[in-house]
Design an enzyme around this catalytic site. Sequence first.
Site, PDB file in Angstrom:
ATOM      1  CG  ASN A 229      -0.200  -0.096   2.516  1.00 29.07           C
ATOM      2  OD1 ASN A 229       0.597   0.773   2.837  1.00 29.07           O
ATOM      3  ND2 ASN A 229      -0.435  -1.168   3.275  1.00 29.07           N
ATOM      4  CG  ASP A 300      -6.730  -5.167   6.266  1.00 30.10           C
ATOM      5  OD1 ASP A 300      -6.284  -5.246   7.430  1.00 30.10           O
ATOM      6  OD2 ASP A 300      -7.257  -4.140   5.805  1.00 30.10           O
ATOM      7  CE  LYS A 310      10.451 -12.218 -13.256  1.00 33.39           C
ATOM      8  NZ  LYS A 310      11.247 -11.751 -14.375  1.00 33.39           N
ATOM      9  CG  PHE A 348      -2.448   5.514  13.631  1.00 32.46           C
ATOM     10  CD1 PHE A 348      -1.715   5.145  14.756  1.00 32.46           C
ATOM     11  CD2 PHE A 348      -2.228   6.771  13.077  1.00 32.46           C
ATOM     12  CE1 PHE A 348      -0.791   6.002  15.318  1.00 32.46           C
ATOM     13  CE2 PHE A 348      -1.303   7.645  13.626  1.00 32.46           C
ATOM     14  CZ  PHE A 348      -0.582   7.268  14.747  1.00 32.46           C
ATOM     15  CE  LYS A 362     -10.985   0.659  10.842  1.00 28.82           C
ATOM     16  NZ  LYS A 362     -10.282   1.390   9.813  1.00 28.82           N
ATOM     17  CE  LYS A 366      -8.591  -3.600  13.733  1.00 29.66           C
ATOM     18  NZ  LYS A 366      -7.475  -3.538  12.793  1.00 29.66           N
TER      19      LYS A 366
HETATM   20  N1  CTP Z   1      -4.005  -3.241  12.071  1.00 37.61           N
HETATM   21  C1  CTP Z   1      -3.470  -4.388  12.645  1.00 37.61           C
HETATM   22  N2  CTP Z   1      -3.408  -5.545  11.926  1.00 37.61           N
HETATM   23  C2  CTP Z   1      -3.890  -5.595  10.682  1.00 37.61           C
HETATM   24  C3  CTP Z   1      -4.472  -4.434  10.094  1.00 37.61           C
HETATM   25  C4  CTP Z   1      -4.510  -3.271  10.826  1.00 37.61           C
HETATM   26  O1  CTP Z   1      -3.056  -4.351  13.799  1.00 37.61           O
HETATM   27  N3  CTP Z   1      -3.812  -6.727  10.002  1.00 37.61           N
HETATM   28  C5  CTP Z   1      -4.034  -2.022  12.880  1.00 37.61           C
HETATM   29  C6  CTP Z   1      -3.429  -0.818  12.187  1.00 37.61           C
HETATM   30  O2  CTP Z   1      -2.045  -0.712  12.448  1.00 37.61           O
HETATM   31  C7  CTP Z   1      -4.194   0.324  12.806  1.00 37.61           C
HETATM   32  C8  CTP Z   1      -5.558  -0.289  13.112  1.00 37.61           C
HETATM   33  O3  CTP Z   1      -5.381  -1.700  13.085  1.00 37.61           O
HETATM   34  O4  CTP Z   1      -3.634   0.767  14.025  1.00 37.61           O
HETATM   35  C9  CTP Z   1      -6.636   0.062  12.131  1.00 37.61           C
HETATM   36  O5  CTP Z   1      -6.191  -0.183  10.833  1.00 37.61           O
HETATM   37  P1  CTP Z   1      -7.070   0.094   9.524  1.00 37.61           P
HETATM   38  O6  CTP Z   1      -6.343  -0.419   8.349  1.00 37.61           O
HETATM   39  O7  CTP Z   1      -7.564   1.501   9.510  1.00 37.61           O
HETATM   40  O8  CTP Z   1      -8.333  -0.723   9.801  1.00 37.61           O
HETATM   41  P2  CTP Z   1      -8.752  -2.170   9.514  1.00 37.61           P
HETATM   42  O9  CTP Z   1      -9.188  -2.724  10.811  1.00 37.61           O
HETATM   43  O10 CTP Z   1      -7.684  -2.913   8.776  1.00 37.61           O
HETATM   44  O11 CTP Z   1     -10.066  -1.987   8.653  1.00 37.61           O
HETATM   45  P3  CTP Z   1     -10.331  -1.396   7.183  1.00 37.61           P
HETATM   46  O12 CTP Z   1      -9.063  -1.550   6.416  1.00 37.61           O
HETATM   47  O13 CTP Z   1     -11.438  -2.261   6.721  1.00 37.61           O
HETATM   48  O14 CTP Z   1     -10.739   0.016   7.408  1.00 37.61           O
END
Ligand code: CTP
Length: 424
Positions: A229, A300, A310, A348, A362, A366
Amino acid sequence: MADQGIVRGAAQVRILLMVTGGIAAYKSCFLTRLLVQAGFSVKVAMTESATRFVSPMTFQVLSGHPVATDLWGEDQSDALDHIEYARWSDLTVVAPATANTLAKAATGIADEIVSTLLLAQPGPVLMAPAMNDNMWRHPATQANVATLRERGVHLVGPGSGFLACGTVDEGRMLEPEEIVAAIKDLAVGLEPRPQPEALAIPTFWEGQQVLITAGPTHEAIDPVRYVANRSSGTMGYALAAEAVAQGAMVTLISGPVDLMPPRGLQSLVAVESGQDMAAAVGQGLQAGAQWLIMSAAVADFTPSNPATGKLKKEDLGTGWQLDMSRNPDILAEVVPAHRAEHLKVVGFALETEDVQARALGKLKAKNMDYVVANNPTEAGSGFGAENHRLQLLSSGGMIWASESRPKTELAKQLLVELARHQSR
Ligand code: CTP
Protein backbone atom coordinates in the site's frame (compact mmCIF):
# COMPACT_ATOMS: atom_id res chain seq x y z
CA MET A 1 24.56 1.33 39.33
CA ALA A 2 22.42 4.14 40.70
CA ASP A 3 23.06 5.10 44.32
CA GLN A 4 20.40 4.34 46.89
CA GLY A 5 18.63 7.53 47.86
CA ILE A 6 19.42 9.31 44.59
CA VAL A 7 16.76 7.56 42.53
CA ARG A 8 13.29 8.35 43.86
CA GLY A 9 11.05 5.53 42.68
CA ALA A 10 10.73 5.89 38.94
CA ALA A 11 11.86 9.52 38.97
CA GLN A 12 15.46 10.59 39.42
CA VAL A 13 16.74 13.71 41.14
CA ARG A 14 16.95 16.26 38.35
CA ILE A 15 20.05 18.40 38.17
CA LEU A 16 20.44 21.44 35.99
CA LEU A 17 24.18 21.86 35.52
CA MET A 18 25.16 25.36 34.44
CA VAL A 19 28.61 25.69 32.94
CA THR A 20 30.16 29.14 32.70
CA GLY A 21 33.25 30.38 30.90
CA GLY A 22 36.40 29.18 32.63
CA ILE A 23 39.04 26.63 31.77
CA ALA A 24 37.61 24.39 34.52
CA ALA A 25 34.64 23.83 32.17
CA TYR A 26 36.51 20.76 30.91
CA LYS A 27 36.21 19.21 34.39
CA SER A 28 32.44 19.63 34.18
CA CYS A 29 32.35 17.03 31.40
CA PHE A 30 33.63 14.49 33.89
CA LEU A 31 31.27 15.90 36.51
CA THR A 32 28.33 15.25 34.13
CA ARG A 33 29.45 11.69 33.56
CA LEU A 34 29.84 11.02 37.30
CA LEU A 35 26.40 12.45 38.02
CA VAL A 36 24.73 10.35 35.32
CA GLN A 37 26.58 7.27 36.59
CA ALA A 38 25.37 8.06 40.10
CA GLY A 39 21.76 7.92 38.86
CA PHE A 40 20.96 11.61 38.53
CA SER A 41 19.06 13.00 35.56
CA VAL A 42 21.21 15.84 34.22
CA LYS A 43 20.46 18.68 31.81
CA VAL A 44 23.10 21.26 30.95
CA ALA A 45 22.99 24.98 30.19
CA MET A 46 26.10 26.87 29.06
CA THR A 47 27.05 30.49 28.67
CA GLU A 48 28.37 31.57 25.30
CA SER A 49 31.88 31.88 26.76
CA ALA A 50 31.68 28.34 28.20
CA THR A 51 31.00 27.03 24.67
CA ARG A 52 34.43 28.43 23.70
CA PHE A 53 36.07 26.04 26.15
CA VAL A 54 33.93 22.92 25.59
CA SER A 55 31.48 22.06 22.81
CA PRO A 56 27.81 21.77 23.83
CA MET A 57 27.80 18.50 21.88
CA THR A 58 30.11 16.97 24.48
CA PHE A 59 27.59 17.75 27.23
CA GLN A 60 24.69 16.64 25.06
CA VAL A 61 26.27 13.23 24.56
CA LEU A 62 27.26 12.88 28.22
CA SER A 63 23.90 14.03 29.63
CA GLY A 64 21.68 12.54 26.91
CA HIS A 65 19.73 15.80 26.66
CA PRO A 66 19.90 18.85 24.42
CA VAL A 67 22.03 21.65 25.89
CA ALA A 68 20.59 25.15 26.40
CA THR A 69 23.08 27.73 25.14
CA ASP A 70 21.02 30.60 23.89
CA LEU A 71 18.23 32.64 25.38
CA TRP A 72 16.85 33.65 22.05
CA GLY A 73 16.38 30.66 19.78
CA GLU A 74 14.73 30.79 16.40
CA ASP A 75 11.32 31.38 17.81
CA GLN A 76 10.49 33.41 20.85
CA SER A 77 8.84 30.53 22.68
CA ASP A 78 12.38 29.26 23.39
CA ALA A 79 12.67 31.88 26.09
CA LEU A 80 9.64 30.36 27.83
CA ASP A 81 10.97 26.83 27.32
CA HIS A 82 14.10 27.89 29.15
CA ILE A 83 12.09 29.02 32.13
CA GLU A 84 10.48 25.57 32.19
CA TYR A 85 13.98 24.11 31.99
CA ALA A 86 14.82 25.97 35.17
CA ARG A 87 11.65 24.77 36.89
CA TRP A 88 12.35 21.19 35.80
CA SER A 89 15.35 20.85 38.08
CA ASP A 90 15.38 19.77 41.71
CA LEU A 91 18.86 21.19 42.19
CA THR A 92 20.85 23.71 40.20
CA VAL A 93 24.63 23.34 40.10
CA VAL A 94 26.89 26.06 38.67
CA ALA A 95 30.31 24.60 37.89
CA PRO A 96 32.55 26.33 37.16
CA ALA A 97 31.08 29.54 38.56
CA THR A 98 33.18 32.47 37.34
CA ALA A 99 33.60 35.76 39.23
CA ASN A 100 31.30 37.32 36.67
CA THR A 101 28.57 34.70 37.26
CA LEU A 102 28.83 35.14 41.04
CA ALA A 103 28.46 38.90 40.57
CA LYS A 104 25.44 38.56 38.31
CA ALA A 105 23.78 36.04 40.63
CA ALA A 106 24.38 38.31 43.63
CA THR A 107 22.89 41.37 41.92
CA GLY A 108 20.13 39.62 39.95
CA ILE A 109 21.40 40.46 36.50
CA ALA A 110 19.84 38.24 33.81
CA ASP A 111 21.48 38.98 30.47
CA GLU A 112 22.23 35.50 29.08
CA ILE A 113 20.99 31.96 29.50
CA VAL A 114 22.75 30.98 32.76
CA SER A 115 22.08 34.17 34.71
CA THR A 116 18.47 34.15 33.47
CA LEU A 117 17.92 30.55 34.53
CA LEU A 118 19.52 31.28 37.89
CA LEU A 119 17.04 34.06 38.47
CA ALA A 120 14.10 32.00 37.17
CA GLN A 121 14.63 28.82 39.13
CA PRO A 122 13.16 28.69 42.62
CA GLY A 123 15.05 25.65 44.03
CA PRO A 124 18.36 25.09 45.80
CA VAL A 125 21.60 26.19 44.14
CA LEU A 126 25.13 24.89 44.57
CA MET A 127 28.04 26.82 43.09
CA ALA A 128 31.61 25.71 42.55
CA PRO A 129 33.66 28.90 42.00
CA ALA A 130 36.73 28.88 39.79
CA MET A 131 38.87 31.90 39.03
CA ASN A 132 42.22 33.58 39.41
CA ASP A 133 43.36 33.99 43.06
CA ASN A 134 43.26 37.81 42.92
CA MET A 135 39.76 37.76 41.48
CA TRP A 136 38.64 35.40 44.24
CA ARG A 137 40.14 37.56 46.99
CA HIS A 138 38.83 40.81 45.54
CA PRO A 139 36.46 42.52 48.01
CA ALA A 140 33.78 42.69 45.29
CA THR A 141 33.84 38.91 44.82
CA GLN A 142 33.96 38.29 48.56
CA ALA A 143 30.97 40.61 49.06
CA ASN A 144 29.08 38.75 46.33
CA VAL A 145 29.92 35.40 47.93
CA ALA A 146 28.69 36.67 51.30
CA THR A 147 25.42 37.87 49.72
CA LEU A 148 24.87 34.54 47.99
CA ARG A 149 25.60 32.56 51.18
CA GLU A 150 23.18 34.77 53.10
CA ARG A 151 20.50 33.88 50.56
CA GLY A 152 21.09 30.18 51.11
CA VAL A 153 23.23 29.43 48.05
CA HIS A 154 25.63 26.56 48.78
CA LEU A 155 29.24 27.20 47.78
CA VAL A 156 31.82 24.43 47.47
CA GLY A 157 35.43 25.50 47.12
CA PRO A 158 37.37 26.97 45.58
CA GLY A 159 40.33 24.83 46.53
CA SER A 160 44.00 25.65 46.42
CA GLY A 161 46.27 24.38 43.74
CA PHE A 162 47.70 25.02 40.34
CA LEU A 163 45.73 27.75 38.54
CA ALA A 164 45.49 28.25 34.79
CA CYS A 165 47.20 31.65 35.17
CA GLY A 166 50.37 29.84 36.30
CA THR A 167 50.25 30.48 40.05
CA VAL A 168 49.57 28.00 42.82
CA ASP A 169 46.93 29.54 45.05
CA GLU A 170 43.26 29.63 46.04
CA GLY A 171 40.72 29.80 43.18
CA ARG A 172 40.77 26.32 41.72
CA MET A 173 37.44 24.54 41.08
CA LEU A 174 37.07 21.49 43.31
CA GLU A 175 37.56 18.13 41.64
CA PRO A 176 34.41 16.57 40.11
CA GLU A 177 34.37 13.80 42.76
CA GLU A 178 34.31 16.41 45.53
CA ILE A 179 31.48 18.31 43.83
CA VAL A 180 29.52 15.07 43.39
CA ALA A 181 29.94 14.35 47.11
CA ALA A 182 28.56 17.81 47.95
CA ILE A 183 25.64 17.27 45.53
CA LYS A 184 24.84 13.90 47.09
CA ASP A 185 24.80 15.48 50.56
CA LEU A 186 22.29 18.02 49.31
CA ALA A 187 20.27 15.56 47.21
CA VAL A 188 19.65 12.97 49.94
CA GLY A 189 16.44 14.02 51.59
CA LEU A 190 15.72 16.56 48.86
CA GLU A 191 11.96 16.62 48.46
CA PRO A 192 10.81 16.16 44.87
CA ARG A 193 9.67 19.54 43.66
CA PRO A 194 5.92 19.57 43.00
CA GLN A 195 5.63 19.67 39.23
CA PRO A 196 2.71 21.65 37.88
CA GLU A 197 0.69 19.54 35.44
CA ALA A 198 2.10 21.25 32.38
CA LEU A 199 5.63 20.68 33.59
CA ALA A 200 5.13 17.04 34.51
CA ILE A 201 4.32 16.26 30.89
CA PRO A 202 7.82 16.72 29.44
CA THR A 203 9.05 13.97 31.74
CA PHE A 204 6.11 11.61 31.20
CA TRP A 205 7.81 9.55 28.49
CA GLU A 206 11.17 9.31 30.26
CA GLY A 207 12.12 5.64 30.57
CA GLN A 208 8.83 4.36 29.09
CA GLN A 209 9.20 1.21 26.96
CA VAL A 210 7.47 2.13 23.71
CA LEU A 211 6.86 -0.19 20.77
CA ILE A 212 6.03 1.63 17.53
CA THR A 213 5.11 0.04 14.19
CA ALA A 214 5.52 2.03 11.00
CA GLY A 215 5.20 1.80 7.24
CA PRO A 216 3.48 -0.61 4.90
CA THR A 217 3.95 -4.36 4.71
CA HIS A 218 5.00 -6.15 1.55
CA GLU A 219 3.09 -9.36 0.87
CA ALA A 220 5.06 -11.62 -1.47
CA ILE A 221 3.50 -12.89 -4.69
CA ASP A 222 6.79 -14.44 -5.73
CA PRO A 223 10.46 -13.64 -4.90
CA VAL A 224 10.35 -10.40 -6.93
CA ARG A 225 6.74 -9.20 -6.72
CA TYR A 226 4.57 -8.12 -3.83
CA VAL A 227 1.26 -6.54 -2.87
CA ALA A 228 1.65 -3.33 -0.82
CA ASN A 229 0.00 0.00 0.00
CA ARG A 230 1.03 3.64 -0.22
CA SER A 231 2.06 4.15 3.42
CA SER A 232 5.37 6.04 3.62
CA GLY A 233 6.07 5.35 7.32
CA THR A 234 6.66 9.06 7.99
CA MET A 235 4.20 9.30 10.88
CA GLY A 236 5.56 6.24 12.70
CA TYR A 237 9.15 7.42 12.23
CA ALA A 238 8.26 10.90 13.47
CA LEU A 239 6.60 9.37 16.53
CA ALA A 240 9.64 7.20 17.19
CA ALA A 241 12.02 10.17 16.89
CA GLU A 242 9.86 12.28 19.18
CA ALA A 243 9.42 9.50 21.76
CA VAL A 244 13.24 9.11 21.84
CA ALA A 245 13.62 12.87 22.22
CA GLN A 246 11.22 12.75 25.17
CA GLY A 247 13.31 10.08 26.86
CA ALA A 248 11.41 6.89 25.94
CA MET A 249 13.11 3.56 25.22
CA VAL A 250 11.80 2.96 21.73
CA THR A 251 11.65 -0.19 19.64
CA LEU A 252 10.65 0.64 16.09
CA ILE A 253 9.19 -2.19 14.02
CA SER A 254 9.36 -0.99 10.47
CA GLY A 255 7.94 -2.27 7.23
CA PRO A 256 9.93 -1.50 4.05
CA VAL A 257 10.33 2.30 3.85
CA ASP A 258 12.73 4.79 2.39
CA LEU A 259 13.49 6.67 5.61
CA MET A 260 16.52 7.11 7.86
CA PRO A 261 15.85 5.50 11.24
CA PRO A 262 15.86 8.03 14.08
CA ARG A 263 18.97 8.09 16.26
CA GLY A 264 18.77 6.81 19.81
CA LEU A 265 16.39 3.89 19.24
CA GLN A 266 16.62 0.99 21.64
CA SER A 267 16.23 -1.26 18.59
CA LEU A 268 15.04 -1.25 15.01
CA VAL A 269 13.30 -4.38 13.75
CA ALA A 270 12.98 -4.40 9.96
CA VAL A 271 10.14 -6.58 8.68
CA GLU A 272 8.59 -7.30 5.28
CA SER A 273 5.20 -8.93 5.69
CA GLY A 274 2.22 -8.62 8.02
CA GLN A 275 3.12 -12.07 9.43
CA ASP A 276 6.66 -10.83 10.25
CA MET A 277 5.25 -7.69 11.85
CA ALA A 278 2.80 -9.74 13.94
CA ALA A 279 5.68 -11.90 15.23
CA ALA A 280 7.84 -8.84 16.02
CA VAL A 281 4.99 -7.14 17.90
CA GLY A 282 4.41 -10.34 19.91
CA GLN A 283 8.09 -10.40 20.89
CA GLY A 284 8.11 -6.70 21.76
CA LEU A 285 5.09 -7.12 24.02
CA GLN A 286 6.65 -10.13 25.72
CA ALA A 287 9.77 -8.05 26.36
CA GLY A 288 7.63 -5.75 28.55
CA ALA A 289 6.50 -2.86 26.33
CA GLN A 290 4.37 -0.34 28.22
CA TRP A 291 3.01 1.30 25.07
CA LEU A 292 2.16 -0.08 21.64
CA ILE A 293 1.62 2.54 18.95
CA MET A 294 0.34 0.80 15.81
CA SER A 295 0.84 3.33 13.08
CA ALA A 296 1.76 0.71 10.46
CA ALA A 297 -0.56 0.13 7.53
CA VAL A 298 -0.57 -3.64 7.81
CA ALA A 299 -1.89 -5.37 4.70
CA ASP A 300 -5.19 -7.03 5.54
CA PHE A 301 -4.66 -9.73 2.90
CA THR A 302 -1.68 -11.70 1.66
CA PRO A 303 -1.23 -14.00 -1.35
CA SER A 304 -2.33 -17.48 -0.21
CA ASN A 305 0.38 -19.39 -2.06
CA PRO A 306 3.42 -17.21 -2.79
CA ALA A 307 5.50 -18.81 -5.55
CA THR A 308 9.00 -19.92 -4.59
CA GLY A 309 10.35 -19.12 -8.07
CA LYS A 310 9.59 -16.12 -10.27
CA LEU A 311 6.22 -16.44 -12.00
CA LYS A 312 6.58 -16.39 -15.81
CA LYS A 313 3.98 -14.68 -17.96
CA GLU A 314 3.99 -17.58 -20.42
CA ASP A 315 2.78 -19.82 -17.60
CA LEU A 316 0.14 -17.31 -16.43
CA GLY A 317 -1.41 -16.81 -19.85
CA THR A 318 -3.45 -13.75 -20.81
CA GLY A 319 -5.01 -13.22 -17.38
CA TRP A 320 -4.68 -14.71 -13.93
CA GLN A 321 -6.28 -14.53 -10.52
CA LEU A 322 -4.33 -14.03 -7.31
CA ASP A 323 -5.78 -15.93 -4.38
CA MET A 324 -5.52 -13.85 -1.17
CA SER A 325 -6.10 -14.82 2.47
CA ARG A 326 -6.51 -12.73 5.61
CA ASN A 327 -3.36 -11.63 7.40
CA PRO A 328 -3.47 -11.80 11.18
CA ASP A 329 -5.02 -8.66 12.63
CA ILE A 330 -2.25 -7.65 15.01
CA LEU A 331 -4.35 -5.51 17.33
CA ALA A 332 -7.32 -7.85 17.40
CA GLU A 333 -5.55 -11.20 17.47
CA VAL A 334 -1.87 -10.87 18.49
CA VAL A 335 -2.04 -8.20 21.22
CA PRO A 336 -4.64 -9.98 23.41
CA ALA A 337 -2.36 -13.04 23.69
CA HIS A 338 0.46 -10.94 25.21
CA ARG A 339 -1.46 -8.12 26.84
CA ALA A 340 0.02 -7.14 30.19
CA GLU A 341 -2.16 -5.08 32.51
CA HIS A 342 0.09 -2.02 32.22
CA LEU A 343 0.04 -1.97 28.40
CA LYS A 344 -1.54 1.04 26.68
CA VAL A 345 -2.52 0.53 23.06
CA VAL A 346 -2.76 3.32 20.51
CA GLY A 347 -4.18 2.35 17.14
CA PHE A 348 -4.66 4.34 13.97
CA ALA A 349 -7.77 4.50 11.82
CA LEU A 350 -7.68 5.66 8.25
CA GLU A 351 -11.19 6.61 7.26
CA THR A 352 -12.67 8.58 4.41
CA GLU A 353 -16.26 8.80 5.71
CA ASP A 354 -17.92 9.10 9.10
CA VAL A 355 -14.40 9.35 10.54
CA GLN A 356 -15.07 9.69 14.28
CA ALA A 357 -17.77 7.03 14.53
CA ARG A 358 -15.77 4.52 12.53
CA ALA A 359 -12.57 5.24 14.45
CA LEU A 360 -14.42 4.70 17.72
CA GLY A 361 -15.85 1.48 16.28
CA LYS A 362 -12.28 0.27 15.63
CA LEU A 363 -11.18 1.35 19.11
CA LYS A 364 -13.87 -0.86 20.66
CA ALA A 365 -13.49 -3.76 18.25
CA LYS A 366 -9.71 -3.88 18.65
CA ASN A 367 -9.64 -3.02 22.36
CA MET A 368 -7.46 0.09 21.91
CA ASP A 369 -7.02 2.65 24.68
CA TYR A 370 -6.66 5.43 22.13
CA VAL A 371 -7.30 5.75 18.42
CA VAL A 372 -5.73 8.30 16.13
CA ALA A 373 -8.13 9.01 13.30
CA ASN A 374 -7.19 10.59 10.01
CA ASN A 375 -8.86 11.20 6.70
CA PRO A 376 -6.46 11.27 3.73
CA THR A 377 -9.06 12.90 1.48
CA GLU A 378 -9.48 15.92 3.78
CA ALA A 379 -7.85 19.25 2.83
CA GLY A 380 -4.46 19.67 4.57
CA SER A 381 -3.99 15.91 4.90
CA GLY A 382 -3.15 12.91 2.79
CA PHE A 383 -0.63 10.28 1.75
CA GLY A 384 2.80 11.67 1.02
CA ALA A 385 1.61 15.18 1.91
CA GLU A 386 3.91 17.38 3.95
CA ASN A 387 1.10 18.31 6.34
CA HIS A 388 -1.50 16.20 7.99
CA ARG A 389 -4.49 16.43 10.31
CA LEU A 390 -5.25 14.06 13.19
CA GLN A 391 -7.86 13.44 15.83
CA LEU A 392 -7.10 11.63 19.08
CA LEU A 393 -9.99 9.76 20.66
CA SER A 394 -10.52 7.49 23.63
CA SER A 395 -13.65 5.56 24.55
CA GLY A 396 -14.81 8.80 26.22
CA GLY A 397 -14.79 10.60 22.86
CA MET A 398 -12.62 13.28 21.27
CA ILE A 399 -9.48 14.30 23.19
CA TRP A 400 -7.73 16.48 20.65
CA ALA A 401 -8.21 17.56 17.05
CA SER A 402 -5.13 18.99 15.36
CA GLU A 403 -4.68 21.71 12.82
CA SER A 404 -3.07 20.76 9.51
CA ARG A 405 0.61 20.58 10.58
CA PRO A 406 3.87 18.90 9.55
CA LYS A 407 3.95 15.29 10.78
CA THR A 408 6.95 15.95 13.03
CA GLU A 409 4.97 18.58 14.94
CA LEU A 410 1.90 16.36 15.09
CA ALA A 411 4.01 13.53 16.52
CA LYS A 412 5.31 15.79 19.27
CA GLN A 413 1.86 17.10 20.09
CA LEU A 414 0.30 13.65 20.00
CA LEU A 415 2.74 12.41 22.65
CA VAL A 416 2.06 15.48 24.78
CA GLU A 417 -1.71 14.93 24.48
CA LEU A 418 -1.35 11.25 25.44
CA ALA A 419 0.83 12.22 28.42
CA ARG A 420 -1.62 14.90 29.45
CA HIS A 421 -4.55 12.48 29.25
CA GLN A 422 -2.67 9.85 31.27
CA SER A 423 -1.61 12.40 33.89
CA ARG A 424 -5.16 13.57 34.56
N1 CTP B 1 -4.00 -3.24 12.07
C1 CTP B 1 -3.47 -4.39 12.64
N2 CTP B 1 -3.41 -5.54 11.93
C2 CTP B 1 -3.89 -5.60 10.68
C3 CTP B 1 -4.47 -4.43 10.09
C4 CTP B 1 -4.51 -3.27 10.83
O1 CTP B 1 -3.06 -4.35 13.80
N3 CTP B 1 -3.81 -6.73 10.00
C5 CTP B 1 -4.03 -2.02 12.88
C6 CTP B 1 -3.43 -0.82 12.19
O2 CTP B 1 -2.04 -0.71 12.45
C7 CTP B 1 -4.19 0.32 12.81
C8 CTP B 1 -5.56 -0.29 13.11
O3 CTP B 1 -5.38 -1.70 13.08
O4 CTP B 1 -3.63 0.77 14.02
C9 CTP B 1 -6.64 0.06 12.13
O5 CTP B 1 -6.19 -0.18 10.83
P1 CTP B 1 -7.07 0.09 9.52
O6 CTP B 1 -6.34 -0.42 8.35
O7 CTP B 1 -7.56 1.50 9.51
O8 CTP B 1 -8.33 -0.72 9.80
P2 CTP B 1 -8.75 -2.17 9.51
O9 CTP B 1 -9.19 -2.72 10.81
O10 CTP B 1 -7.68 -2.91 8.78
O11 CTP B 1 -10.07 -1.99 8.65
P3 CTP B 1 -10.33 -1.40 7.18
O12 CTP B 1 -9.06 -1.55 6.42
O13 CTP B 1 -11.44 -2.26 6.72
O14 CTP B 1 -10.74 0.02 7.41
